[in-house]
Write a protein that holds these residues in place. Structure first.
Motif, PDB file in Angstrom:
ATOM      1  N   GLN A 190       0.819  -1.217   0.000  1.00  0.00           N
ATOM      2  CA  GLN A 190       0.000   0.000   0.000  1.00  0.00           C
ATOM      3  C   GLN A 190       0.849   1.263   0.000  1.00  0.00           C
ATOM      4  OE1 GLN A 190      -3.092  -0.551  -0.453  1.00  0.00           O
ATOM      5  NE2 GLN A 190      -4.127  -1.726   1.131  1.00  0.00           N
ATOM      6  N   GLY A 191       2.130   1.137   0.345  1.00  0.00           N
ATOM      7  CA  GLY A 191       2.995   2.296   0.407  1.00  0.00           C
ATOM      8  C   GLY A 191       3.586   2.716  -0.920  1.00  0.00           C
ATOM      9  N   ALA A 192       3.287   1.976  -1.987  1.00  0.00           N
ATOM     10  CA  ALA A 192       3.850   2.299  -3.297  1.00  0.00           C
ATOM     11  C   ALA A 192       3.449   3.701  -3.758  1.00  0.00           C
ATOM     12  CB  ALA A 192       3.412   1.256  -4.326  1.00  0.00           C
ATOM     13  N   GLY A 193       2.215   4.083  -3.484  1.00  0.00           N
ATOM     14  CA  GLY A 193       1.763   5.406  -3.902  1.00  0.00           C
ATOM     15  C   GLY A 193       2.463   6.522  -3.151  1.00  0.00           C
ATOM     16  N   LEU A 194       2.703   6.317  -1.860  1.00  0.00           N
ATOM     17  CA  LEU A 194       3.428   7.303  -1.067  1.00  0.00           C
ATOM     18  C   LEU A 194       4.835   7.500  -1.623  1.00  0.00           C
ATOM     19  CD1 LEU A 194       3.822   9.118   1.423  1.00  0.00           C
ATOM     20  CD2 LEU A 194       4.313   7.055   2.747  1.00  0.00           C
ATOM     21  N   LYS A 195       5.488   6.399  -1.968  1.00  0.00           N
ATOM     22  CA  LYS A 195       6.833   6.490  -2.519  1.00  0.00           C
ATOM     23  C   LYS A 195       6.820   7.196  -3.877  1.00  0.00           C
ATOM     24  CE  LYS A 195       8.330   2.188  -0.300  1.00  0.00           C
ATOM     25  NZ  LYS A 195       8.740   0.782  -0.528  1.00  0.00           N
ATOM     26  N   ALA A 196       5.804   6.893  -4.697  1.00  0.00           N
ATOM     27  CA  ALA A 196       5.719   7.519  -6.013  1.00  0.00           C
ATOM     28  C   ALA A 196       5.484   9.014  -5.894  1.00  0.00           C
ATOM     29  CB  ALA A 196       4.599   6.865  -6.828  1.00  0.00           C
ATOM     30  N   ASP A 197       4.615   9.409  -4.970  1.00  0.00           N
ATOM     31  CA  ASP A 197       4.339  10.833  -4.786  1.00  0.00           C
ATOM     32  C   ASP A 197       5.566  11.570  -4.244  1.00  0.00           C
ATOM     33  OD1 ASP A 197       1.781  10.634  -5.737  1.00  0.00           O
ATOM     34  OD2 ASP A 197       0.836  10.520  -3.769  1.00  0.00           O
ATOM     35  N   TYR A 198       6.299  10.923  -3.354  1.00  0.00           N
ATOM     36  CA  TYR A 198       7.501  11.550  -2.810  1.00  0.00           C
ATOM     37  C   TYR A 198       8.534  11.767  -3.910  1.00  0.00           C
ATOM     38  CZ  TYR A 198      11.501  12.475   0.203  1.00  0.00           C
ATOM     39  OH  TYR A 198      12.593  13.054   0.803  1.00  0.00           O
ATOM     40  N   LYS A 199       8.700  10.764  -4.748  1.00  0.00           N
ATOM     41  CA  LYS A 199       9.678  10.897  -5.838  1.00  0.00           C
ATOM     42  C   LYS A 199       9.253  11.972  -6.817  1.00  0.00           C
ATOM     43  CE  LYS A 199      12.551   8.293  -9.034  1.00  0.00           C
ATOM     44  NZ  LYS A 199      12.941   6.953  -9.531  1.00  0.00           N
ATOM     45  N   ASP A 200       7.958  12.055  -7.075  1.00  0.00           N
ATOM     46  CA  ASP A 200       7.466  13.078  -7.987  1.00  0.00           C
ATOM     47  C   ASP A 200       7.717  14.481  -7.415  1.00  0.00           C
ATOM     48  OD1 ASP A 200       5.536  13.542 -10.454  1.00  0.00           O
ATOM     49  OD2 ASP A 200       4.869  14.881  -8.853  1.00  0.00           O
ATOM     50  N   ALA A 201       7.576  14.604  -6.085  1.00  0.00           N
ATOM     51  CA  ALA A 201       7.732  15.912  -5.449  1.00  0.00           C
ATOM     52  C   ALA A 201       9.192  16.318  -5.283  1.00  0.00           C
ATOM     53  CB  ALA A 201       7.042  15.916  -4.092  1.00  0.00           C
ATOM     54  N   THR A 202      10.078  15.317  -5.113  1.00  0.00           N
ATOM     55  CA  THR A 202      11.468  15.642  -4.763  1.00  0.00           C
ATOM     56  C   THR A 202      12.499  15.141  -5.774  1.00  0.00           C
ATOM     57  OG1 THR A 202      11.838  13.585  -3.520  1.00  0.00           O
ATOM     58  CG2 THR A 202      10.832  15.444  -2.331  1.00  0.00           C
ATOM     59  N   GLY A 203      12.122  14.155  -6.568  1.00  0.00           N
ATOM     60  CA  GLY A 203      13.082  13.522  -7.467  1.00  0.00           C
ATOM     61  C   GLY A 203      13.913  12.463  -6.793  1.00  0.00           C
ATOM     62  N   ASN A 204      13.664  12.210  -5.500  1.00  0.00           N
ATOM     63  CA  ASN A 204      14.445  11.236  -4.736  1.00  0.00           C
ATOM     64  C   ASN A 204      13.574  10.064  -4.298  1.00  0.00           C
ATOM     65  OD1 ASN A 204      16.810  12.901  -4.767  1.00  0.00           O
ATOM     66  ND2 ASN A 204      15.894  14.136  -3.127  1.00  0.00           N
ATOM     67  N   GLU A 205      14.230   8.951  -3.963  1.00  0.00           N
ATOM     68  CA  GLU A 205      13.514   7.792  -3.455  1.00  0.00           C
ATOM     69  C   GLU A 205      13.175   7.991  -1.985  1.00  0.00           C
ATOM     70  OE1 GLU A 205      12.568   5.310  -5.317  1.00  0.00           O
ATOM     71  OE2 GLU A 205      13.697   5.866  -7.123  1.00  0.00           O
ATOM     72  N   LEU A 206      12.004   7.526  -1.589  1.00  0.00           N
ATOM     73  CA  LEU A 206      11.596   7.565  -0.190  1.00  0.00           C
ATOM     74  C   LEU A 206      11.911   6.210   0.427  1.00  0.00           C
ATOM     75  CD1 LEU A 206      10.194   8.847   2.245  1.00  0.00           C
ATOM     76  CD2 LEU A 206       7.996   8.091   1.299  1.00  0.00           C
ATOM     77  N   THR A 207      12.842   6.193   1.360  1.00  0.00           N
ATOM     78  CA  THR A 207      13.274   4.934   1.970  1.00  0.00           C
ATOM     79  C   THR A 207      13.109   4.916   3.478  1.00  0.00           C
ATOM     80  OG1 THR A 207      15.553   5.741   2.138  1.00  0.00           O
ATOM     81  CG2 THR A 207      14.956   4.532   0.134  1.00  0.00           C
ATOM     82  N   SER A 208      12.846   6.069   4.095  1.00  0.00           N
ATOM     83  CA  SER A 208      12.795   6.131   5.554  1.00  0.00           C
ATOM     84  C   SER A 208      11.808   7.200   6.012  1.00  0.00           C
ATOM     85  CB  SER A 208      14.188   6.461   6.101  1.00  0.00           C
ATOM     86  OG  SER A 208      14.123   6.790   7.471  1.00  0.00           O
ATOM     87  N   PRO A 209      11.121   6.956   7.138  1.00  0.00           N
ATOM     88  CA  PRO A 209      10.257   7.993   7.699  1.00  0.00           C
ATOM     89  C   PRO A 209      11.012   9.267   8.062  1.00  0.00           C
ATOM     90  CG  PRO A 209       9.767   5.870   8.703  1.00  0.00           C
ATOM     91  CD  PRO A 209      11.020   5.692   7.894  1.00  0.00           C
TER      92      PRO A 209
END
Length: 270
Positions: A190-209
């Motif tokens: 379920q966290g795939a969308g959160l990671k995708a949105d983070y990358k879209d906003a920052t250009g970086n991978e989301l790996t940690s809270p």
């Protein structure tokens, strides 16, 4: 400027607030520090992201070791707010060896999850006594049996004067619980969308809270309104996350509920 990006979670929202539209109500989530309202299909209480994590696990000595009484440190007087030393001392005093060994925190480790420490009100017969003892109420959540435990500690004597337990009561979540909820969401499909949105906003991978500012709202399900994955929320410790990119936009993750007791992620329906 407001920027909206449609992805798995719905959108990335830039600005100072997220308007969360429910079936019959709207929940306004402001910048860290304030938030809260009831929500469709359940009820919620907000927890600000500025809350500091105080480790509840590991408090006390190992089994068979006599624990020394904590140092008194700096003391307040009268109705002054608790000092940092008093707060630390009262947490140690509230967790004896038995409570430490019989309880569990949000990480599944030994010891209760500390939620809050507040200066306690004086007893009725002490209201006019300027030398009344200072007491503190310490609130814990025990994940072993989903119990809220509140202990009243007399800071003058160092003794626990009263202990109360409640089931089905859900105080606002602590920072440690918000972080664990984010960990569970990121580890879930379920966290795939959160990671995708983070990358879209920052250009970086989301790996940690640690890459996010986290606010959360305790979620309590209304019987029969949600799927079986979420109908225990209220008895279980469940939260909805409102993550924010550090120095960036909010990310809309309101459709997901993290059951911290069962360590599962569910999705709201309807």
């Amino acid at each position: 400027m407001r920027r909206t990006v449609h992805r798995h979670l719905g959108k990335v929202v830039a600005g100072t607030a997220i308007a969360v539209a429910g079936t019959a109500v709207m929940v306004a989530v402001t910048l860290p520090g304030t938030a809260g309202a009831d929500e469709s299909g359940g009820t919620g209480k907000a927890a600000g992201s500025t809350q500091q994590q105080q480790a509840a696990d590991g408090q006390g000595a190992a089994p068979g070791v006599v624990q020394q009484a904590p140092a008194e440190g700096e003391k307040g007087t009268g109705r002054d707010p608790l000092t940092d030393d008093e707060t630390q001392r009262v947490e140690q005093l509230a967790v004896n060896q038995q409570f430490l060994n019989s309880s569990e925190n949000v990480d599944g480790k030994r010891g209760p999850q500390r939620l809050d420490v507040q200066l306690a009100d004086p007893n009725p017969d002490e209201l006019d006594n300027p030398n009344a003892p200072r007491r503190a109420d310490v609130t814990f959540y025990d994940y072993k049996d989903d119990t809220v435990v509140t202990k009243t500690v007399n800071l003058d004597t160092g003794k626990v004067e009263q202990t109360g337990t409640q089931h089905g009561v859900q105080p606002p979540a602590s920072h440690a619980e918000n972080v664990e909820a984010a960990e569970l969401l990121l580890a879930s499909p379920q966290g795939a969308g959160l990671k995708a949105d983070y990358k879209d906003a920052t250009g970086n991978e989301l790996t940690s809270p640690d890459q996010l500012l986290l606010m959360a709202m305790v979620y309590k399900a209304t019987p029969g309104r949600q799927s079986g994955d979420l109908d225990q929320c209220g008895e279980h410790r469940c939260v909805r996350l409102f993550p924010k990119v550090k120095n960036g936009p909010w990310i809309d993750a309101r459709d997901f509920v993290i059951d911290l007791s069962a360590r599962k992620v569910g999705k709201l329906t309807g």
